[in-house]
Design a protein around this motif. Structure first.
Motif, mmCIF file in Angstrom:
data_model
loop_
_atom_site.group_PDB
_atom_site.id
_atom_site.type_symbol
_atom_site.label_atom_id
_atom_site.label_comp_id
_atom_site.label_asym_id
_atom_site.label_seq_id
_atom_site.Cartn_x
_atom_site.Cartn_y
_atom_site.Cartn_z
ATOM 1 N N ALA A 83 -5.914 10.482 9.550
ATOM 2 C CA ALA A 83 -6.605 9.620 9.684
ATOM 3 C C ALA A 83 -5.613 8.182 10.022
ATOM 4 O O ALA A 83 -5.492 7.513 10.412
ATOM 5 C CB ALA A 83 -7.674 9.495 8.563
ATOM 6 N N LEU A 84 -4.344 8.838 8.834
ATOM 7 C CA LEU A 84 -3.253 7.052 8.772
ATOM 8 C C LEU A 84 -2.588 6.777 9.897
ATOM 9 O O LEU A 84 -2.178 5.742 9.714
ATOM 10 C CB LEU A 84 -2.493 7.906 7.640
ATOM 11 N N ALA A 85 -2.881 8.218 11.350
ATOM 12 C CA ALA A 85 -1.995 7.507 12.221
ATOM 13 C C ALA A 85 -3.000 7.600 14.149
ATOM 14 O O ALA A 85 -2.565 7.388 14.322
ATOM 15 C CB ALA A 85 -1.584 9.076 12.822
ATOM 16 N N GLN A 86 -4.289 6.814 13.132
ATOM 17 C CA GLN A 86 -5.174 7.261 14.227
ATOM 18 C C GLN A 86 -5.251 5.548 14.838
ATOM 19 O O GLN A 86 -4.881 4.242 13.735
ATOM 20 C CB GLN A 86 -6.756 7.616 14.257
ATOM 21 N N MET A 104 0.999 -1.441 -0.201
ATOM 22 C CA MET A 104 0.111 0.070 0.368
ATOM 23 C C MET A 104 0.381 1.433 0.293
ATOM 24 O O MET A 104 0.693 2.057 -1.090
ATOM 25 C CB MET A 104 -0.907 -0.053 1.129
ATOM 26 N N VAL A 105 1.759 0.971 1.318
ATOM 27 C CA VAL A 105 2.809 2.713 1.087
ATOM 28 C C VAL A 105 3.455 2.519 -0.765
ATOM 29 O O VAL A 105 3.472 3.417 -0.885
ATOM 30 C CB VAL A 105 4.305 2.638 2.351
ATOM 31 N N SER A 118 -2.545 -0.905 14.253
ATOM 32 C CA SER A 118 -2.463 0.315 13.927
ATOM 33 C C SER A 118 -0.768 0.806 13.746
ATOM 34 O O SER A 118 -0.188 2.084 13.327
ATOM 35 C CB SER A 118 -2.660 0.851 15.184
ATOM 36 N N ASP A 119 -0.251 -0.593 13.489
ATOM 37 C CA ASP A 119 1.277 0.621 12.813
ATOM 38 C C ASP A 119 1.433 -0.177 11.693
ATOM 39 O O ASP A 119 3.239 -0.476 10.879
ATOM 40 C CB ASP A 119 2.348 -0.293 14.450
ATOM 41 N N LEU A 120 0.661 -0.329 11.303
ATOM 42 C CA LEU A 120 0.592 -0.895 9.815
ATOM 43 C C LEU A 120 1.891 -0.373 8.390
ATOM 44 O O LEU A 120 2.527 -0.543 8.015
ATOM 45 C CB LEU A 120 -0.528 -1.120 8.796
ATOM 46 N N PHE A 121 1.159 1.080 8.628
ATOM 47 C CA PHE A 121 1.543 2.049 8.098
ATOM 48 C C PHE A 121 3.026 2.655 8.798
ATOM 49 O O PHE A 121 3.494 4.036 8.505
ATOM 50 C CB PHE A 121 1.275 3.396 7.210
ATOM 51 N N ALA A 138 -6.314 3.603 1.134
ATOM 52 C CA ALA A 138 -4.479 3.205 2.242
ATOM 53 C C ALA A 138 -5.264 2.290 3.683
ATOM 54 O O ALA A 138 -5.251 1.866 4.163
ATOM 55 C CB ALA A 138 -3.140 3.692 2.101
ATOM 56 N N SER A 139 -6.001 3.616 3.901
ATOM 57 C CA SER A 139 -6.511 3.919 5.922
ATOM 58 C C SER A 139 -7.379 2.905 5.490
ATOM 59 O O SER A 139 -7.671 1.551 6.697
ATOM 60 C CB SER A 139 -7.313 5.480 5.792
ATOM 61 N N PHE A 140 -8.802 2.645 4.539
ATOM 62 C CA PHE A 140 -8.854 1.774 5.284
ATOM 63 C C PHE A 140 -8.415 0.163 4.861
ATOM 64 O O PHE A 140 -9.129 -0.495 5.230
ATOM 65 C CB PHE A 140 -10.845 1.615 4.192
ATOM 66 N N ILE A 141 -8.024 -0.280 3.835
ATOM 67 C CA ILE A 141 -7.104 -1.460 3.909
ATOM 68 C C ILE A 141 -6.925 -1.903 5.365
ATOM 69 O O ILE A 141 -6.798 -2.980 5.390
ATOM 70 C CB ILE A 141 -5.646 -1.194 2.848
ATOM 71 N N LYS A 142 -5.907 -0.198 5.806
ATOM 72 C CA LYS A 142 -5.443 -0.790 7.226
ATOM 73 C C LYS A 142 -6.230 -1.293 8.323
ATOM 74 O O LYS A 142 -6.228 -2.140 8.581
ATOM 75 C CB LYS A 142 -4.927 0.389 7.869
ATOM 76 N N VAL A 143 -7.643 -0.608 8.181
ATOM 77 C CA VAL A 143 -8.436 -0.553 8.972
ATOM 78 C C VAL A 143 -8.851 -2.095 8.840
ATOM 79 O O VAL A 143 -9.341 -2.747 9.445
ATOM 80 C CB VAL A 143 -10.019 0.131 9.126
#
Lengths: 316, 636, 119
Positions: B298-301, A137-138, B588-591, B435-440
């Motif tokens: 949002a990406l850091a939450q 994704m990154v 939450s540490d995915l990125f 990206a953010s929703f992939i993380k969630v």
């Protein structure tokens, strides 16, 4: 009648079958060239095809932590979107479907195979897959910015003051004014695009998402059998689609007058592009770490594309 | 008869609010009945207005107490429903009706439910009154009722962590915004001696004095506070997180749309400032900054609902950017995106609520693997996530497409490079949203199931039904967008750009011409992509591919993991020899790679979101000052 | 149109905003909000003033005898101000009740301590 023609375009040429065959062929060429550069003999050119058919005969093991529908559905979605993209790219002057804003459609469709890989990896429930999808994704976030800037620059150049987002218009402009690559204000954009292509396809040095030595192929770790074969086919098709996109955006002005010769010239140019930007960099470089990759794309590559965009916007 | 429907709907909701408190504070059956009855009747009344307003093109107006204008002066409070108002009113009634159905079982375990339903009905009534009124002070009163009900609902579960401080911050910032709006209204009254929006609009045709410019700036700032654009967004992040989820859905679906409606009314109808390119640039820049800051925060939450709150802020940035362009295409894109935002963000909040109800936590690090235990919620969540990321064929794709088309058309027409940059920013924000929703997805639904969540169950049916309805609407609006455009968006866009109809209906025919306003013809918007034949053929390709994958080789499946049962290691996940509980990847540490590169930026931003209410108030005042100075420079 | 009233109301608004933005004690923040409201109310009432006007009330004797009404001040801002005063009272009440409950939970009403939600 029109349904039969559309079916032909989508299934045979330039859709699924054509892309699949030549994608696998291109992957074979890439492997052979890398091997020769590394002083080996390398596998035969048809090796990826043998690999694909071998994988079709193996058992697909679905781990118990995996979500079956997403696990099996992800490669299918990737395959379908890649087959669709090829319909919008002018192969030797013929475009199957063309509209007013093809480039935006292509931009959207190209994110779908990446998302399919991510959803597939995510649904397998493995922590290696979790790390792999975050890197994927990154990487996608990293190369989208220069990709968008390059498309905007090409659209502005080909269309003058009304941005031409249609691939057919770009092809016509190049047939009339010479290849885009030879306009000196577009050379930075061409360099940027040559660097975006390997990141999209996922070859070294930008294959941190599928790092074989660190995270055991990342999102694909739990895949086997025909689902894995489909994902490998997706990678091969993506190689052909991306190099085809580069050729049609920057080298699309070559016309011989016969349709078949045009297609052969297109394929030859794809092979040349693949050798330059994918095989050579694969053979001579090491893998970048994810934070270096992101910084590289958002500073150097985006900077080149932005240079081109500013030059083109000022009318040069 | 039909002209009384708007007032009836609003009054019924307020009456229902009082009845719930009087009759239903102890009895759950009476309470639920009264609440749903009031909501349903309001829904029916508003939907009955679609035919006259949207299809036939009338404007419904009624003066309260029959105080019609006397010799060209408006002396009563008027309710005027044109296509723009009805567009937002439809969103409002649908959202609060679905939220009412959802809260039947979601809130069943809480106490003081009489207060909850009262506040919920008052909030709904006030937002409905806000979008349908034609009087500027009435709008202010409705804004105040909305603020109170929102604050009380935010702080409803006051035994939870952080609810009280979120409610307090919301009250302080919201009250400041309302005070600015009231000052602006007072100044407008001093200049025009009338409170009716149509008459003010007609009188301002002749030009702006410094008083009216100040009023304009203050009212825009006030409605900016209500729609949570940056830097007024700070209470939103906290409030959406701590409110009960049926209320969060109302906040993100209705309350910030009320702010957007207010801005459209003020910018387009009352002050008609949108033909100046400097004002357009100001609004677009605010929108672009909102988009970007919303999505990067949002990406850091670490918390599911706080992440959804920041995404709400970012999507409203899209709407404000599109509205700020001033073209018909931009307004259509903005309105469509507002509608889609209500649908998909409401859906996402409902799934978050279902997860909270089933597991008791929304912390991304503690959840995982829920797609096995809550499959229906997972599917609804995926539909919402793909909609917000803008993947075809969902509705987010169409509306974001319109926004991009609008911004680059504007860039080409005006030759201004800034709009091209805004297009690029919008595209990047879209990728970051994905990206953010992939993380969630990875952190909550896929991924590994922690041991404490092995006993979770699927959400109850009355929580699933609103989710299904919203998912169906997301998909349908994405596929049948021409119908949506013809019946909902085109009338609303025309209503926004044509002030003369609005003025004439309220004040009598010919009033607008007397004041010098003209009519504008709005051409219908062209959607320029995809051949529909491609869709039909698509299924053939999918079937062939599916045939190869699924039946081409034999596939075998491991059984669902049962505790204590020895299972075949062939189907185990590969951990390379490590124990499973030491190999969890925190959601939450995915990125972290992305966050490492942006360390400086995040340090600044997270320092600015300090949580101290005085800092947030300082931002609000500074931003209002900037808006005021800009308006004085531009509107001279 | 009295200049003194306008200047005073603007000073009140600015003072109130200053209190909200800089004071750390939550009760002082609420007081600041109240001062902003009072400033706005004074502005509204002053806007309606007409020099030499009387209260806007009809006298029964005048109506019965057909005498023309006197010169009034504008009654609409007075109605607006009443509404606004009520709203201000509600805001203060709600804010202070929130402060009481915050004190019970957080054991402090300093804004620097009431910040568990941040970032």
């Amino acid at each position: 009648m029109i349904i039969l023609r559309s079916l032909f375009y989508i299934l045979i040429f330039p859709g699924a079958l054509f892309t699949a065959c030549f994608g696998l062929f291109l992957t074979g060429v890439d492997r052979k060239v890398v091997a020769r550069m590394q002083h080996r003999i390398g596998p035969p050119l048809r090796q990826p095809m043998y690999d694909f058919f071998k994988l079709l005969g193996k058992e697909t093991i679905i781990p118990h932590a995996a979500n079956k529908i997403a696990f099996l559905g992800a490669p299918i979605i990737g395959f379908v979107s890649l087959a669709l993209i090829m319909l919008f790219i002018p192969v030797g002057g013929l475009t199957a479907f063309s509209g007013n804003a093809d480039m935006i459609v292509i931009l959207y469709l190209i994110t779908i195979p990446g998302v399919a890989l991510i959803v597939g990896g995510s649904s397998s429930g493995s922590p290696y897959a979790g790390i792999g999808i975050s890197r994927e994704m990154v990487t996608m976030m990293a190369y989208e910015l220069p990709f968008v800037l390059v498309l905007l620059a090409v659209a502005r150049k080909a269309g003058g003051s009304e941005l031409a987002f249609s691939m057919e218009k770009v092809a016509e402009w190049q047939a009339a004014n010479g290849n885009m690559l030879f306009q000196w204000s577009m050379i930075p954009a061409a360099i940027a695009m040559l660097l975006v292509v390997p990141a999209e396809v996922g070859t070294q040095p930008f294959d941190v998402a599928e790092a074989e030595t660190e995270i055991c192929e990342g999102p694909l770790i739990e895949y086997s059998g025909s689902a894995l074969g489909m994902f490998k086919l997706n990678t091969a098709m993506k190689m052909f689609v991306m190099s085809g996109l580069f050729v049609s955006l920057f080298l699309g002005g070559i016309r011989t007058g016969f349709a078949v010769c045009d297609v052969i010239v297109f394929i030859l140019l794809c092979i040349v592009v693949t050798i330059i930007c994918m095989s050579t960099t694969h053979a001579v470089t090491a893998r970048l770490k994810i934070e270096h990759l992101f910084k590289f794309y958002w500073t150097f590559v985006a900077g080149m594309a932005l240079c081109s965009l500013i030059l083109v916007w000022c009318g040069l | 008869m039909i002209q009384h429907f708007p007032v009836l709907a609003v009054m019924l909701l307020f009456l229902g609010a009082f009845c719930v408190e009087i009759f239903g504070s102890n009895n759950a059956g009476i309470r639920n009945t009264i609440a749903m009855l009031a909501a349903t009747i309001a829904l029916v009344l508003i939907y009955a207005l679609i035919k006259p307003v949207m299809i036939d093109g009338e404007i419904i107006s009624s003066w309260m107490g029959n105080w019609a204008p006397v010799s060209g002066y408006a002396i009563g409070i008027g309710y005027e429903v044109d296509a723009l108002s009805l567009f937002f009113a439809l969103l409002v009634v649908t959202t609060f009706w679905l939220s009412g159905v959802y809260s039947m079982s979601y809130m069943a375990k809480d106490h003081h439910l009489g207060h909850y339903y009262t506040l919920y009905l008052m909030l709904s009534g006030s937002v409905l009154g806000l979008v349908m009124t034609g009087d500027v002070f009435n709008m202010f009163v409705m804004v105040e009722i909305m603020t109170f009900a929102s604050v009380a609902l935010t702080a409803f579960r006051n035994e939870n962590e952080g609810t009280l401080e979120a409610g307090f911050k919301y009250l302080v910032i919201g009250s400041m915004g309302s005070s600015f709006t009231l000052t602006g209204i007072a100044l407008i009254y001093g200049q025009c001696h009338t409170l009716n929006m149509a008459q003010i609009s007609a009188q301002l045709c002749t030009g702006m004095t410094p008083t009216t410019i100040m009023a304009f700036a203050l009212i825009v700032a006030g409605f900016g506070v209500k729609s949570y654009i940056v830097p007024f967004h700070t209470p939103a992040a906290d409030a959406y997180m701590v409110a009960p989820t049926s209320v969060s859905m109302i906040f993100s679906g209705m309350v910030n749309k009320a702010g957007v409606y207010g801005m459209i009314r003020v910018l387009y109808i009352i002050f008609r400032a949108m033909d100046k390119s400097s004002v357009q640039m100001l609004v677009v820049i605010f929108g672009a900054v909102t988009m970007f800051i919303g999505v990067t925060m949002a990406l850091a939450q670490h918390d599911f609902k706080r992440l959804l709150a920041f995404h709400s802020i970012s999507q409203i940035g899209y709407v404000i950017t599109a509205i700020g362009l001033g073209s018909a295409l931009g307004i259509t894109g903005g309105l469509f995106h507002a509608m889609n935002h209500t649908l998909f963000k409401g859906l996402l909040f409902l799934t978050a609520g279902a997860v909270l109800y089933a597991t008791g936590t929304t912390n991304l690090d503690k959840l995982g693997g829920l797609s096995k235990k809550m499959p229906k919620t997972c599917i609804c969540f995926l539909i919402g996530a793909f909609s917000i990321s803008g993947l075809p064929p969902f509705n987010g794709f169409v509306s974001k497409w319109l926004v991009y088309q609008a911004t680059y058309t504007k860039a080409v027409e005006s030759g201004n490079f800034v709009y091209a940059i805004v297009t690029v920013v919008a595209l990047i924000v879209s990728v970051m949203t994905l990206a953010s929703f992939i993380k969630v997805t990875q952190a909550v639904f896929f991924g590994q199931l922690p041991a404490e969540l092995k006993k979770t169950q699927e959400a109850p049916a009355s929580m699933l039904v609103p989710m299904y309805i919203m998912s169906a609407l997301c998909v349908l609006c994405g596929i049948f967008y021409p119908i949506v455009n013809k019946y909902l968006l085109h009338p609303a866009t025309e209503a926004t750009l044509n002030v003369t109809n609005y003025i004439d209906r309220m004040m009598g025919d010919g009033y607008a011409a007397m004041m010098g306003a003209q009519n504008i013809e709005v051409a219908p918007v062209q959607f320029s992509y995809w051949n529909p034949i491609v869709w039909l053929i698509l299924f053939v390709v999918i079937f062939i591919a599916a045939f190869i994958v699924i039946t081409g080789s034999k596939s075998s499946r491991g059984q669902i993991l049962n505790p204590g049962v020895k299972y075949d290691p062939k189907y185990a996940t590969f951990f390379s020899g490590e124990e499973e509980l030491f190999s969890q990847v925190g959601g939450s540490d995915l990125f972290w790679g992305f966050k490492t590169d942006w360390k400086g930026y995040y340090k600044v931003l997270e320092g600015l979101h300090s949580g101290i209410v005085t800092d947030y108030a300082g931002w609000t005042v500074m931003a209002t000052a900037i808006i005021t100075i800009c308006m004085f420079i531009f509107m001279r | 149109m009295i200049i003194v009233n306008y200047i005073a109301s603007i000073i009140l608004i600015v003072l109130g905003l200053y209190a909200v933005c800089t004071k750390k004690n939550l009760i002082k923040v609420v007081l600041g909000l109240g001062i902003v409201d009072y400033g706005v109310n004074m502005l509204i009432v002053s806007l309606g003033f007409n020099d030499g006007g009387t209260a806007p009330i009809y006298q029964m004797s005048d109506l019965l005898n057909g005498v023309a009404p006197h010169f009034f001040v504008d009654p609409v801002p007075q109605a607006l101000t009443l509404t606004s005063i009520v709203i201000g009272a509600c805001v203060d009440a709600m804010a202070l009740s929130l402060v009481i409950m915050i004190y019970r939970k957080y054991k402090s009403i300093n804004a620097d301590d009431v910040r568990r939600l941040h970032g």
